[in-house]
Design an enzyme around this catalytic site. Structure first.
Site, mmCIF file in Angstrom:
data_model
loop_
_atom_site.group_PDB
_atom_site.id
_atom_site.type_symbol
_atom_site.label_atom_id
_atom_site.label_comp_id
_atom_site.label_asym_id
_atom_site.label_seq_id
_atom_site.Cartn_x
_atom_site.Cartn_y
_atom_site.Cartn_z
ATOM 1 N N ASP A 1 2.973 -19.046 50.806
ATOM 2 C CA ASP A 1 2.662 -18.258 52.132
ATOM 3 C C ASP A 1 2.527 -19.146 53.262
ATOM 4 O O ASP A 1 2.824 -18.733 54.396
ATOM 5 C CB ASP A 1 1.423 -17.335 51.892
ATOM 6 C CG ASP A 1 0.247 -17.814 51.789
ATOM 7 O OD1 ASP A 1 0.299 -18.917 51.131
ATOM 8 O OD2 ASP A 1 -0.871 -17.206 52.046
ATOM 9 N N GLU B 1 6.723 -27.135 41.102
ATOM 10 C CA GLU B 1 6.660 -28.122 42.069
ATOM 11 C C GLU B 1 6.870 -29.481 41.394
ATOM 12 O O GLU B 1 7.485 -30.559 41.937
ATOM 13 C CB GLU B 1 5.470 -28.106 42.772
ATOM 14 C CG GLU B 1 5.192 -27.058 43.726
ATOM 15 C CD GLU B 1 4.692 -25.718 43.214
ATOM 16 O OE1 GLU B 1 4.495 -24.738 44.072
ATOM 17 O OE2 GLU B 1 4.517 -25.689 42.239
ATOM 18 N N HIS C 1 -7.882 -19.028 50.701
ATOM 19 C CA HIS C 1 -7.287 -19.464 49.383
ATOM 20 C C HIS C 1 -6.630 -20.672 49.489
ATOM 21 O O HIS C 1 -5.975 -21.147 50.400
ATOM 22 C CB HIS C 1 -6.119 -18.305 49.215
ATOM 23 C CG HIS C 1 -5.006 -18.115 50.086
ATOM 24 N ND1 HIS C 1 -4.989 -17.633 51.185
ATOM 25 C CD2 HIS C 1 -3.699 -18.454 49.706
ATOM 26 C CE1 HIS C 1 -3.956 -17.493 51.513
ATOM 27 N NE2 HIS C 1 -3.090 -17.896 50.901
ATOM 28 N N HIS C 2 -6.381 -21.400 48.223
ATOM 29 C CA HIS C 2 -5.791 -22.433 48.232
ATOM 30 C C HIS C 2 -6.673 -23.793 48.660
ATOM 31 O O HIS C 2 -5.896 -24.888 48.918
ATOM 32 C CB HIS C 2 -4.330 -22.576 48.665
ATOM 33 C CG HIS C 2 -3.340 -21.783 48.029
ATOM 34 N ND1 HIS C 2 -3.504 -21.197 46.962
ATOM 35 C CD2 HIS C 2 -2.202 -21.053 48.430
ATOM 36 C CE1 HIS C 2 -2.506 -20.318 46.719
ATOM 37 N NE2 HIS C 2 -1.608 -20.441 47.712
ATOM 38 N N GLY D 1 7.246 -43.888 34.032
ATOM 39 C CA GLY D 1 7.282 -43.476 32.757
ATOM 40 C C GLY D 1 6.769 -41.946 32.299
ATOM 41 O O GLY D 1 6.247 -41.871 31.443
ATOM 42 N N ASP E 1 13.977 -34.606 22.467
ATOM 43 C CA ASP E 1 13.764 -33.160 22.537
ATOM 44 C C ASP E 1 12.259 -32.781 23.144
ATOM 45 O O ASP E 1 11.910 -31.987 23.665
ATOM 46 C CB ASP E 1 13.580 -32.587 21.064
ATOM 47 C CG ASP E 1 13.239 -33.684 20.127
ATOM 48 O OD1 ASP E 1 12.346 -34.619 20.182
ATOM 49 O OD2 ASP E 1 13.361 -33.353 18.881
ATOM 50 N N ASN F 1 15.144 -35.664 17.428
ATOM 51 C CA ASN F 1 14.671 -36.400 16.540
ATOM 52 C C ASN F 1 13.141 -35.965 16.270
ATOM 53 O O ASN F 1 12.329 -37.054 15.821
ATOM 54 C CB ASN F 1 14.944 -37.759 16.904
ATOM 55 C CG ASN F 1 14.329 -38.210 18.234
ATOM 56 O OD1 ASN F 1 13.660 -37.532 18.963
ATOM 57 N ND2 ASN F 1 14.639 -39.665 18.773
ATOM 58 N N GLY G 1 10.425 -35.093 17.873
ATOM 59 C CA GLY G 1 9.122 -35.410 18.572
ATOM 60 C C GLY G 1 9.264 -36.721 19.645
ATOM 61 O O GLY G 1 10.311 -37.114 19.852
ATOM 62 N N GLU H 1 6.281 -42.754 21.394
ATOM 63 C CA GLU H 1 4.616 -42.683 20.952
ATOM 64 C C GLU H 1 4.417 -43.134 19.370
ATOM 65 O O GLU H 1 3.594 -43.706 19.281
ATOM 66 C CB GLU H 1 4.258 -41.213 21.284
ATOM 67 C CG GLU H 1 4.547 -40.749 22.758
ATOM 68 C CD GLU H 1 3.969 -41.369 23.904
ATOM 69 O OE1 GLU H 1 3.446 -42.298 23.494
ATOM 70 O OE2 GLU H 1 4.029 -40.653 24.911
#
Length: 572
Positions: free
Chosen positions: A37, A59, A122-123, A420, A450, A477, A479, A483
């Site tokens: 708004d 966003e 608001h916000h 990253g 994925d 693959n 996941g 990591e």
């Protein structure tokens, strides 16, 4: 009572119109973002000045998309609403700041009257502080323009856009609701913004050029190493003139992929310390002079800080200084220095470097295993790519795998090696594909895992909405592979839910003929796909489920992950 200063304007123009006309002037055609708004009236001006509204799904994705658009088009714009909208975009804009990407962030804000009276709106945080969010963004913006006074608005807009372009970093512009239709001097629009880099001091520049030339002529086996800031700070014309005229063996850092025409005879491949292409590390590290252009020596860009190049044999070229060995020359921009070095260098001592190719490794050619492996896929991809493709790789196996792909001419490579942020590439693909379409480029190609894809999958909806036709490879693959290699190989936090990925275009509303879906699980199926002319050059969005083993990863990723694990575990 009418404002005397406003009545004296020769060509009164609304603040919002002035802002969007300036953006159009510098090359923005499409504006990313979401309505709220506090920005709705401002959004009405986008079509009025001949710009297009993208309309993203959130966003964060809009920020990633604006980043991708800017990397292809040169600059971009995103509009969010105060507080809730702008904070959702902050991660993406921090990435743009980190990686020198010029994004104009426009935030629709409560009126100046509401702000002065500290209204409980608001916000807000409910504490009457309307500057808290702009203060957050100051840390990730090279300029902050709060348009709280119509008499300063045009000047602040011009300053922000100029700084965004010249420094190649995000800027923040707040646009209160009661300022949108205030008047500014439209006569200013007749004078285009100056986007020229300030010239170097001539005497200082000539001195630095002489220092560089002395070192270059004394060198027995120099090399050139090009990195991301050569792209971001718009020095590629000067870089290519130097590479082509000198014949010096030239290499790129991972973040510099796409900076150099990889079909040139003196292009030698990717240098990333221990993660370098075959033969590259020895050639670069044995050189007695490295012309390092626009370097960003981060962990993932150096395969875990495994560079072994001495500063005593290095000349660094940057946007705001030149460093020759240990002598630094501040305030001297690389563009002019590189241009003059090329003009004056004469004959040099050249020792040839390695020549990379897209030859599939012998072990992969000999293997009878039909499984798609990382070592096989990335060189094979290089055989299929076309000139002027836009290639986006997600942080993870794709980003490290693309090091082994030798590009055709004029390929634009997009990745977020330094920041990253997982999920970046899918959002960036939307913006890059839109920018490519505006520039008449046919193909934008995304490679993402994925796990990464699941963070920003909704942006496929925005691609369809805007009639974009990228080629999307989702590497299935199981996941978060990067990591797993750092920590927690079998930990559940590195697993993801298995989706029916190729059903998503239909779920996102793809109409008949707007999307084509594929699934490849073997090398033979990839070969058939790459030989399919309709797949290679279609007006439809193409979505490919690509299955690779969970435990497989490019060698460079394994090395970098090991280094990250060591750094993470380091104690004082």
């Amino acid at each position: 009572m009418p404002d005397i200063r406003t009545s004296e304007l020769k060509d009164p123009v609304d603040v919002a119109e002035y802002l969007f006309r300036r953006l159009k002037e510098v090359g923005v055609q499409s504006v990313h973002g979401l309505p709220g708004d506090y920005n709705l009236v401002a959004l009405d001006y986008i079509p009025k000045v001949g710009l297009d509204w993208v309309g993203n799904v959130n966003e964060l994705n809009a920020g990633y998309a604006a980043d991708g658009y800017a990397r292809v088009k040169g600059i971009s714009a995103i509009v969010t609403t105060f507080g809730v909208g702008e904070l959702s975009a902050v991660n993406a804009l921090a990435g743009a700041y980190s990686e020198y990407v010029p994004v104009v962030h426009i935030v629709g804000c409560p009126s100046t009257i509401s702000q002065r009276s500290g209204m409980l709106l608001h916000h807000t945080l409910g504490n009457g502080d309307f500057n808290v969010f702009s203060n957050m963004s100051r840390q990730i913006s090279c300029a902050t323009s709060l348009l709280n006074d119509a008499h300063e608005a045009a000047t602040l807009i011009d300053h922000a856009i100029q700084e965004c372009y010249i420094q190649s970093r995000p800027v923040y512009i707040s646009l209160p609701t009661d300022m949108v239709q205030k008047k500014v001097e439209g006569e200013r629009l007749k004078t285009p913004l100056s986007l020229e880099f300030p010239p170097n001091d001539a005497e200082k520049e000539d001195y630095v050029v002489d220092v560089v030339l002395r070192a270059l002529h004394a060198a027995k086996n120099p090399v050139i190493l090009v990195d991301a800031c050569a792209i971001r700070h718009r020095a590629l014309n000067e870089v290519h003139e130097l590479i082509e005229k000198s014949g010096i063996p030239t290499f790129v850092a991972p973040m510099g992929k796409g900076a150099v025409n990889e079909t040139l005879p003196n292009y030698g491949g990717v240098y990333a310390g221990d993660g370098s292409n075959a033969g590259v590390r020895d050639r670069v590290e044995s050189s007695d002079l490295v012309l390092s252009i626009g370097a960003i020596k981060s962990d993932f860009n150096t395969a875990g800080f495994t560079y072994r190049v001495s500063q005593l044999s290095t000349i660094d070229f940057h946007s705001n200084y030149i460093r020759v060995r240990y002598s630094e020359y501040p305030g001297v921009r690389m563009n002019g220095v590189l241009r003059k070095v090329t003009q004056k260098m004469g004959k040099l001592n050249i020792e040839a470097g390695p020549t990379p190719s897209n030859t599939i490794p012998q072990a992969e050619r000999d293997s009878k295993d039909p499984t798609i492996t990382q070592a096989w896929f990335w060189p094979r991809l290089g055989q299929w790519l076309q000139a002027s493709d836009v290639v986006i790789t997600e942080t993870g196996t794709a980003n490290f795998g693309i090091w082994e792909t030798r590009f055709p001419k004029d390929v634009t490579a997009i990745s977020q090696v330094l920041w990253g942020s997982i999920g970046y590439a899918t959002g960036a693909c939307q913006g890059a594909a839109l920018a490519a379409k505006e520039l008449g480029l046919r193909r934008t190609i995304l490679f993402t895992g994925d796990g990464s894809f699941q963070l920003t999958a909704q942006e496929v909806s925005t691609m369809l909405r805007n009639k974009l036709n990228p080629i999307i490879f989702v590497i299935c693959n199981e996941g978060y592979t990067i990591e797993r290699y750092i920590h927690g190989w079998d930990a559940p936090y590195n697993d993801v839910q298995t989706w029916r990925y190729k059903d998503l275009p239909a779920a996102f509303g793809a109409k008949e003929g707007e999307a084509k879906t594929y699934q490849v699980k073997t090398k033979e199926e990839v070969e058939k796909l790459f030989e399919d002319k309709e797949f290679a050059d279609s007006d439809a969005l193409r979505f490919v489920e690509t299955y690779m083993p969970k435990e497989d990863a490019p060698v460079a990723l394994k090395m970098t992950a090991e280094a990250s694990a060591r750094n993470n575990a380091r104690l004082e």
